[in-house]
Design a protein around this motif. Structure first.
Motif, PDB file in Angstrom:
ATOM      1  N   TYR A 105       0.831  -1.194   0.000  1.00  5.66           N
ATOM      2  CA  TYR A 105       0.000   0.000   0.000  1.00  5.66           C
ATOM      3  C   TYR A 105       0.877   1.260   0.000  1.00  5.66           C
ATOM      4  O   TYR A 105       0.653   2.189  -0.777  1.00  5.66           O
ATOM      5  CB  TYR A 105      -0.919   0.038   1.218  1.00  5.66           C
ATOM      6  N   GLU A 106       1.874   1.290   0.893  1.00  5.63           N
ATOM      7  CA  GLU A 106       2.762   2.452   0.970  1.00  5.63           C
ATOM      8  C   GLU A 106       3.552   2.618  -0.324  1.00  5.63           C
ATOM      9  O   GLU A 106       3.718   3.743  -0.809  1.00  5.63           O
ATOM     10  CB  GLU A 106       3.720   2.318   2.155  1.00  5.63           C
ATOM     11  N   ASN A 107       4.045   1.503  -0.879  1.00  3.43           N
ATOM     12  CA  ASN A 107       4.808   1.574  -2.126  1.00  3.43           C
ATOM     13  C   ASN A 107       3.953   2.103  -3.264  1.00  3.43           C
ATOM     14  O   ASN A 107       4.420   2.906  -4.075  1.00  3.43           O
ATOM     15  CB  ASN A 107       5.384   0.201  -2.479  1.00  3.43           C
ATOM     16  N   THR A 108       2.698   1.679  -3.343  1.00  7.67           N
ATOM     17  CA  THR A 108       1.796   2.160  -4.387  1.00  7.67           C
ATOM     18  C   THR A 108       1.555   3.652  -4.240  1.00  7.67           C
ATOM     19  O   THR A 108       1.580   4.400  -5.219  1.00  7.67           O
ATOM     20  CB  THR A 108       0.448   1.403  -4.342  1.00  7.67           C
ATOM     21  N   PHE A 109       1.341   4.109  -3.017  1.00  8.32           N
ATOM     22  CA  PHE A 109       1.140   5.537  -2.768  1.00  8.32           C
ATOM     23  C   PHE A 109       2.356   6.338  -3.226  1.00  8.32           C
ATOM     24  O   PHE A 109       2.213   7.394  -3.855  1.00  8.32           O
ATOM     25  CB  PHE A 109       0.878   5.770  -1.278  1.00  8.32           C
ATOM     26  N   LYS A 110       3.558   5.845  -2.926  1.00 13.05           N
ATOM     27  CA  LYS A 110       4.785   6.541  -3.323  1.00 13.05           C
ATOM     28  C   LYS A 110       4.941   6.561  -4.841  1.00 13.05           C
ATOM     29  O   LYS A 110       5.267   7.588  -5.424  1.00 13.05           O
ATOM     30  CB  LYS A 110       6.008   5.870  -2.691  1.00 13.05           C
ATOM     31  N   GLU A 111       4.728   5.404  -5.485  1.00 13.32           N
ATOM     32  CA  GLU A 111       4.888   5.309  -6.934  1.00 13.32           C
ATOM     33  C   GLU A 111       3.922   6.224  -7.669  1.00 13.32           C
ATOM     34  O   GLU A 111       4.278   6.834  -8.671  1.00 13.32           O
ATOM     35  CB  GLU A 111       4.685   3.861  -7.394  1.00 13.32           C
ATOM     36  N   ILE A 125      -3.704  12.533   1.385  1.00 14.04           N
ATOM     37  CA  ILE A 125      -3.701  12.660  -0.070  1.00 14.04           C
ATOM     38  C   ILE A 125      -3.372  14.105  -0.423  1.00 14.04           C
ATOM     39  O   ILE A 125      -3.970  15.035   0.118  1.00 14.04           O
ATOM     40  CB  ILE A 125      -5.065  12.260  -0.662  1.00 14.04           C
ATOM     41  N   ASN A 126      -2.434  14.293  -1.360  1.00 10.30           N
ATOM     42  CA  ASN A 126      -2.018  15.613  -1.839  1.00 10.30           C
ATOM     43  C   ASN A 126      -1.626  16.561  -0.701  1.00 10.30           C
ATOM     44  O   ASN A 126      -2.214  17.631  -0.544  1.00 10.30           O
ATOM     45  CB  ASN A 126      -3.122  16.261  -2.678  1.00 10.30           C
ATOM     46  N   PRO A 127      -0.627  16.222   0.096  1.00 10.30           N
ATOM     47  CA  PRO A 127      -0.284  17.077   1.235  1.00 10.30           C
ATOM     48  C   PRO A 127       0.240  18.461   0.846  1.00 10.30           C
ATOM     49  O   PRO A 127       0.211  19.366   1.662  1.00 10.30           O
ATOM     50  CB  PRO A 127       0.787  16.279   1.971  1.00 10.30           C
ATOM     51  N   LEU A 131       0.700  10.000  -4.678  1.00 12.16           N
ATOM     52  CA  LEU A 131      -0.599  10.421  -4.158  1.00 12.16           C
ATOM     53  C   LEU A 131      -0.481  11.174  -2.846  1.00 12.16           C
ATOM     54  O   LEU A 131      -1.347  11.971  -2.509  1.00 12.16           O
ATOM     55  CB  LEU A 131      -1.505   9.200  -3.942  1.00 12.16           C
ATOM     56  N   GLY A 132       0.554  10.885  -2.076  1.00 14.26           N
ATOM     57  CA  GLY A 132       0.708  11.511  -0.770  1.00 14.26           C
ATOM     58  C   GLY A 132       1.488  10.622   0.168  1.00 14.26           C
ATOM     59  O   GLY A 132       2.421   9.927  -0.242  1.00 14.26           O
ATOM     60  N   ILE A 133       1.048  10.593   1.420  1.00  8.02           N
ATOM     61  CA  ILE A 133       1.747   9.848   2.471  1.00  8.02           C
ATOM     62  C   ILE A 133       0.790   8.812   3.046  1.00  8.02           C
ATOM     63  O   ILE A 133      -0.376   9.111   3.302  1.00  8.02           O
ATOM     64  CB  ILE A 133       2.204  10.799   3.596  1.00  8.02           C
ATOM     65  N   LEU A 134       1.287   7.600   3.267  1.00 11.15           N
ATOM     66  CA  LEU A 134       0.469   6.541   3.841  1.00 11.15           C
ATOM     67  C   LEU A 134       1.248   5.846   4.949  1.00 11.15           C
ATOM     68  O   LEU A 134       2.443   5.583   4.807  1.00 11.15           O
ATOM     69  CB  LEU A 134       0.083   5.516   2.768  1.00 11.15           C
ATOM     70  N   PHE A 135       0.567   5.582   6.058  1.00 10.64           N
ATOM     71  CA  PHE A 135       1.127   4.822   7.173  1.00 10.64           C
ATOM     72  C   PHE A 135       0.296   3.555   7.295  1.00 10.64           C
ATOM     73  O   PHE A 135      -0.882   3.614   7.626  1.00 10.64           O
ATOM     74  CB  PHE A 135       1.063   5.634   8.472  1.00 10.64           C
ATOM     75  N   ASP A 136       0.907   2.407   7.013  1.00 11.39           N
ATOM     76  CA  ASP A 136       0.196   1.132   6.968  1.00 11.39           C
ATOM     77  C   ASP A 136       0.658   0.225   8.104  1.00 11.39           C
ATOM     78  O   ASP A 136       1.856   0.113   8.368  1.00 11.39           O
ATOM     79  CB  ASP A 136       0.451   0.458   5.617  1.00 11.39           C
ATOM     80  N   PHE A 137      -0.307  -0.417   8.777  1.00 14.54           N
ATOM     81  CA  PHE A 137      -0.017  -1.298   9.905  1.00 14.54           C
ATOM     82  C   PHE A 137      -0.790  -2.604   9.769  1.00 14.54           C
ATOM     83  O   PHE A 137      -1.786  -2.678   9.050  1.00 14.54           O
ATOM     84  CB  PHE A 137      -0.438  -0.629  11.228  1.00 14.54           C
TER      85      PHE A 137
END
Length: 146
Positions: free
Chosen positions: A44-50, A111-113, A53-59
């Motif tokens: 999920y985090e890798n997809t957001f970075k690629e 999203i879009n920070p 889209l923004g920043i994601l914190f996944d647990f």
């Protein structure tokens, strides 16, 4: 003399019983509400970075008594040690799952920070909040960071 012969075996049996009882206590999930762990190398985090889209914190989230518990997840913001408005920034609640044990993802995304339409969202096992806007001054004044 006969008394000494009985005392020693009884003492050994008592020690064995005490050790056996003390070592047989099982660690159970009955007292635990949830287990949360960082999800290293999250897809999920890798997809957001690629997709930028923004920043994601996944647990990873595990609820051992999901059928008997209620979960409240929220995100708070702080600036110089003081809570910022809105408080909390975003939140969600769910619970009393039909499954006894619930395992899955939990996370928070921005999203879009760096744009005018910054949005926050939360997600967890089978539930999520829709992305919702927040005042863009929040980022300028609070200097958001993880």
């Amino acid at each position: 003399m006969y008394r000494k012969l009985y005392v020693f075996p009884l003492l050994i049996i008592a020690i064995i019983l005490v050790l056996n009882t003390g070592c047989s206590i099982k660690n159970s999930d009955n007292n635990k509400i949830a287990y949360i762990s960082s999800n290293a190398d999250s897809e999920y985090e890798n997809t957001f970075k690629e997709l930028q889209l923004g920043i994601l914190f996944d647990f990873d989230l595990r609820l051992p008594n999901a059928d008997k518990s209620w979960v409240d997840i929220w995100v708070e913001g702080y600036s110089n040690g003081k809570a910022v408005e809105p408080f909390p920034l975003t939140q969600l609640s769910y619970g009393l799952s039909p499954k006894k044990v619930e395992e899955g993802k939990m996370g928070f995304g921005i999203i879009n920070p760096n744009s005018k339409e910054t949005q926050f969202f939360l997600y967890s096992s089978g539930v999520r909040t829709s992305p919702h806007s927040i005042d863009n001054n929040f980022f300028a004044e609070s200097a958001i960071s993880s």
